[in-house]
Write a protein that holds these residues in place. Structure first.
Motif, short mmCIF file in Angstrom:
data_model
loop_
_atom_site.label_atom_id
_atom_site.label_comp_id
_atom_site.label_asym_id
_atom_site.label_seq_id
_atom_site.Cartn_x
_atom_site.Cartn_y
_atom_site.Cartn_z
N ASP A 1 30.57 35.82 38.25
CA ASP A 1 32.37 36.86 37.97
C ASP A 1 32.51 37.09 39.12
O ASP A 1 33.39 37.16 39.37
CB ASP A 1 32.31 37.63 36.60
CG ASP A 1 31.81 38.43 36.23
OD1 ASP A 1 30.79 38.01 37.21
OD2 ASP A 1 31.25 38.99 34.72
N SER A 2 31.84 38.19 39.40
CA SER A 2 31.83 38.51 40.62
C SER A 2 32.10 37.85 42.26
O SER A 2 32.81 37.71 42.45
CB SER A 2 31.08 39.55 40.97
OG SER A 2 29.07 39.03 41.10
N GLN A 3 31.31 36.40 41.58
CA GLN A 3 32.13 35.76 42.71
C GLN A 3 32.96 34.62 42.79
O GLN A 3 33.69 34.59 43.92
CB GLN A 3 30.80 34.92 42.65
CG GLN A 3 29.51 34.63 43.14
CD GLN A 3 28.31 34.18 42.57
OE1 GLN A 3 28.20 33.43 42.14
NE2 GLN A 3 27.26 34.27 43.39
N TYR A 4 33.89 34.25 41.62
CA TYR A 4 34.83 33.97 40.87
C TYR A 4 35.90 35.37 41.10
O TYR A 4 36.83 34.62 42.24
CB TYR A 4 34.69 33.71 39.25
CG TYR A 4 35.98 33.35 38.97
CD1 TYR A 4 36.61 31.59 39.36
CD2 TYR A 4 37.13 33.54 37.78
CE1 TYR A 4 37.38 31.21 38.32
CE2 TYR A 4 37.90 32.99 37.63
CZ TYR A 4 38.76 31.53 38.09
OH TYR A 4 39.67 31.22 37.20
N ALA A 5 35.80 36.26 41.18
CA ALA A 5 36.60 37.10 42.08
C ALA A 5 36.80 37.60 42.94
O ALA A 5 37.99 37.74 43.78
CB ALA A 5 36.81 38.20 40.54
#
Length: 466
Positions: free
Chosen positions: A420-424
């Motif tokens: 999710d950090s990569q998506y954000a």
């Protein structure tokens, strides 16, 4: 849906899936010497007819229930699996973070556009952290549904058909990250031999301009294991010289192997021999040597010029770009953004042509690999003006090009943009890039600073004790 819910709860971390794009590249000729002999069979991908399940594409995921998303966070496995990512927004830079002002399409410095009317930022770039996290969980839900469909549908022509795990498990680094049976690279080997390699052809078209031809082609690949090194070079040998490989992980992180050292380290390193054991009984022989090594951005990027010599066919130049500043499941630090975007530019510049796929890999070939591809696709949209003035309903994922792009990648290869950090990070980078393009970055910086000062000034604790 109750029967799907109960099934997912029994499995700790079911893996997502990808869909079948059109064949992104034909087998390309390679540079050969005067004594060129017939080449081995061409690299290929599966082209059998596919059956698309309801709700499998981004155009129909609005029909899927959203409420069960939060109940699928824990799945069990008895085998080695790719680690699940850490909590949501660790190390996510703000919109004010450093970003190289380079046009992703032309590789030229960007000039902010000026107009008499102040442009309005696209709604999807104004999303809160909570909304971005919610969208990521929807992507996870969609993948788990596809994965379940793949298990239930035995047809080999089904879009999300799975490869036979009992045949490939010794070749996979992680047993929950495999290419889809109908979207994988096939090695050119004699009939009857296993042609499997954990690699997927990827096409990432414009999410806003469907009539525009995809600018870039890729092969997303897992980091080779010791027993798949020769398979990797067999695949490379079918591409057009020069070939570009982007490696987004070190060979080891901590004490864990993330990728076997499948390439010579430097010009003095021992060359890699391919075909000594004649595994496929076809006489294929080759060797890989390092011609030069150069470091850029204080060692963040290692640029190796390799030579792949294929017996009877000649030499293929391979540019190997190792990026060393991207932690597993994380994102590049703010101060490393410049080197990361220089890596993108180098990989485009050194490639023989846009039709020749660049090979992108990390350890599993999904998290950092997917983020690289998604960012390059979406940065092009801003650089070419496709996001200058768009609107839409932020609750409708069809109006969110980030969601649509990542979902498209996940339909081609499971778990692309894994954390999710990569998506954000994708939203954060695009937001800053949009502001920069329209000459609004300075205003945004000042507004953010003012907001922070206001928060401190109105802190109830400060007022009570002041």
């Amino acid at each position: 849906m109750d029967h799907l819910t109960s099934r997912f709860r029994r499995n700790k971390r079911e893996s997502p899936v990808t869909s079948t794009p059109p064949d992104p590249f034909p087998a390309s000729p390679v540079t050969a010497t005067a004594d060129t002999k017939p080449a081995p069979p061409s690299l290929s991908i599966t082209t059998s007819p596919i059956t698309t399940p309801p709700g499998s594409s981004h155009a129909s995921h609005g029909l899927l229930p959203k409420s069960p998303l939060r109940s699928f966070n824990h799945f069990r496995t008895a085998h080695k699996r790719a680690r699940s990512p850490p909590s949501a927004h660790a190390n996510i830079p703000s919109i004010m973070s450093s970003l190289s002002p380079v046009d992703a399409a032309t590789d030229q410095p960007r000039t902010p556009s000026r107009s008499t009317k102040k442009p309005q930022m696209p709604p999807f770039l104004k999303l809160s952290d909570a909304s971005v996290e919610s969208k990521f969980q929807e992507l996870v839900w969609l993948e788990r549904l596809r994965s379940q469909q793949g298990l239930q549908n035995p047809s080999p022509s089904f879009q999300f058909a799975r490869v036979p795990f009992h045949e490939t498990k010794i070749l996979d680094r992680y047993n929950n990250i495999q290419p889809w049976a109908n979207n994988r690279v096939h090695l050119p080997v004699p009939e009857g031999k296993l042609d499997y390699i954990n690699a997927s052809p990827i096409v990432s078209p414009s999410p806003l301009r469907p009539d525009t031809s995809p600018r870039f082609n890729y092969i997303a690949m897992q980091g080779p294991k010791s027993n798949t090194v020769e398979h990797t070079w067999r695949m490379v040998a079918q591409l057009e010289s020069p070939v570009v490989i982007v490696m987004l992980t070190d060979t080891h992180e901590g004490y864990m192997e993330k990728c076997y050292p499948y390439f010579p380290r430097d010009v003095h390193g021992e060359r890699i021999e391919v075909g000594e054991t004649d595994e496929f009984e076809d006489g294929f022989r080759a060797h890989v040597s390092c011609v030069s090594l150069e470091e850029k951005h204080d060692g963040a990027i290692q640029v190796r010029k390799l030579n792949l010599h294929v017996a009877g066919r000649g030499d293929i130049i391979v540019w190997h770009l190792l990026y060393r500043r991207w932690p597993d499941f994380g994102v590049p630090r703010v101060e490393d953004h410049g080197s990361f975007f220089e890596l993108m530019k180098l990989s485009r510049t050194l490639n023989s042509s846009t039709r020749n796929p660049r090979i992108i890999h990390c350890s599993a070939g999904v998290g950092r690999t997917g983020t690289f591809i998604a960012l390059e696709t979406l940065m092009r949209e801003i650089d070419e003006g496709a996001m200058d003035s768009i609107d839409g309903d932020t609750s409708d994922n069809n109006d969110d090009p980030v969601f649509r792009t990542v979902n498209n990648l996940r339909e081609q290869r499971r778990t692309m943009v894994q954390a999710d950090s990569q998506y954000a990070l994708i939203y954060s980078v695009l937001r800053r890039q949009w502001l920069e393009r329209h000459g609004l970055l300075d205003d945004a910086v000042e507004n953010e600073r003012a907001s922070k000062r206001l928060e401190v000034y109105h802190d109830p604790f400060v007022e009570h004790n002041g």
